[in-house]
Design a protein around this motif. Structure first.
Motif, PDB file in Angstrom:
ATOM      1  N   ASN A  51       0.813  -1.212   0.000  1.00 20.13           N
ATOM      2  CA  ASN A  51       0.000   0.000   0.000  1.00 20.13           C
ATOM      3  C   ASN A  51       0.847   1.262   0.000  1.00 20.13           C
ATOM      4  O   ASN A  51       0.449   2.273  -0.583  1.00 20.13           O
ATOM      5  CB  ASN A  51      -0.972  -0.009   1.169  1.00 20.13           C
ATOM      6  CG  ASN A  51      -2.088  -1.008   0.955  1.00 20.13           C
ATOM      7  OD1 ASN A  51      -2.530  -1.224  -0.167  1.00 20.13           O
ATOM      8  ND2 ASN A  51      -2.545  -1.634   2.014  1.00 20.13           N
ATOM      9  N   ALA A  52       2.018   1.208   0.609  1.00 20.38           N
ATOM     10  CA  ALA A  52       2.933   2.353   0.525  1.00 20.38           C
ATOM     11  C   ALA A  52       3.348   2.582  -0.924  1.00 20.38           C
ATOM     12  O   ALA A  52       3.401   3.724  -1.406  1.00 20.38           O
ATOM     13  CB  ALA A  52       4.154   2.120   1.415  1.00 20.38           C
ATOM     14  N   ALA A  53       3.619   1.502  -1.644  1.00 19.37           N
ATOM     15  CA  ALA A  53       3.967   1.627  -3.066  1.00 19.37           C
ATOM     16  C   ALA A  53       2.779   2.143  -3.868  1.00 19.37           C
ATOM     17  O   ALA A  53       2.947   2.942  -4.798  1.00 19.37           O
ATOM     18  CB  ALA A  53       4.448   0.283  -3.619  1.00 19.37           C
ATOM     19  N   THR A  54       1.576   1.704  -3.519  1.00 15.21           N
ATOM     20  CA  THR A  54       0.372   2.198  -4.196  1.00 15.21           C
ATOM     21  C   THR A  54       0.250   3.703  -4.011  1.00 15.21           C
ATOM     22  O   THR A  54      -0.103   4.427  -4.948  1.00 15.21           O
ATOM     23  CB  THR A  54      -0.885   1.475  -3.672  1.00 15.21           C
ATOM     24  OG1 THR A  54      -0.777   0.088  -3.998  1.00 15.21           O
ATOM     25  CG2 THR A  54      -2.155   2.044  -4.273  1.00 15.21           C
ATOM     26  N   LEU A  55       0.577   4.193  -2.813  1.00 15.30           N
ATOM     27  CA  LEU A  55       0.542   5.643  -2.576  1.00 15.30           C
ATOM     28  C   LEU A  55       1.584   6.363  -3.426  1.00 15.30           C
ATOM     29  O   LEU A  55       1.342   7.480  -3.901  1.00 15.30           O
ATOM     30  CB  LEU A  55       0.727   5.946  -1.094  1.00 15.30           C
ATOM     31  CG  LEU A  55      -0.454   5.560  -0.209  1.00 15.30           C
ATOM     32  CD1 LEU A  55      -0.127   5.794   1.260  1.00 15.30           C
ATOM     33  CD2 LEU A  55      -1.716   6.319  -0.615  1.00 15.30           C
TER      34      LEU A  55
END
Length: 170
Positions: A51-55
């Motif tokens: 999810n950090a990468a998605t952000l």
């Protein structure tokens, strides 16, 4: 009152996002493999990394990733191929580690090291995920209404995307 996103457009996005979240891909396979190898807690840490990468991807979308891809299509193809190769390598590495026996030293590694690995592995999988690149360059742009403020729209789309991913991968 003008909403940040047209409700019909957002509803269509939610339907597509729900399907994409449950469609098997590198991130889903990573979550399954992590759960089998490291346990439930490590999956959640890996999902946080994804999810950090998605952000990061949403930040790129806010900065005009779609325009960059349109201007440099060869770079898009290179990123897609490199991401696919990286994800394939991670998958093969995961399969290989499942086949060979883990030595006792690895089994007794500190939890902090395993947590950091799951977080970084999750981030790496999602940042290199060709499905994510396709999503942010082809699927997301038609849902963005240029007549409305972009940042509130992206915040709503990011919330839905991360929510569906957390449900599907945990």
């Amino acid at each position: 009152m003008i909403l940040p996103v047209d409700p019909a457009r957002y509803g269509a996005f939610l339907a597509i996002m729900a399907l994409m979240a449950v469609t098997p891909g590198p991130a889903n396979l990573f979550a399954i493999a992590t759960g089998m190898q490291r346990g439930r807690a490590q999956v959640l840490i890996g999902v946080a990394g994804m999810n950090a990468a998605t952000l990061v991807w949403f930040g790129g979308a806010a900065l005009g990733l779609g325009a960059l891809v349109a201007a440099f299509p060869a770079a898009f193809r290179l990123l897609a191929v490199a991401g696919g190769l990286y994800v394939a390598w991670l998958g093969l590495r995961s399969l290989w580690s499942g086949v060979r026996r883990q030595d006792e030293e690895a089994a007794q590694a500190p939890a902090v090291h395993r947590a950091r690995s799951a977080l970084l592995d999750g981030f790496s999988v999602q940042i290199a995920n060709p499905k994510a690149l396709l999503f942010f360059t082809a699927v997301l742009p038609p849902f963005i209404d240029p007549a409305r403020p972009i940042i509130p729209q992206l915040l709503l789309f990011a919330t839905a995307t991360i929510g569906f991913d957390v449900l599907a991968m945990s």
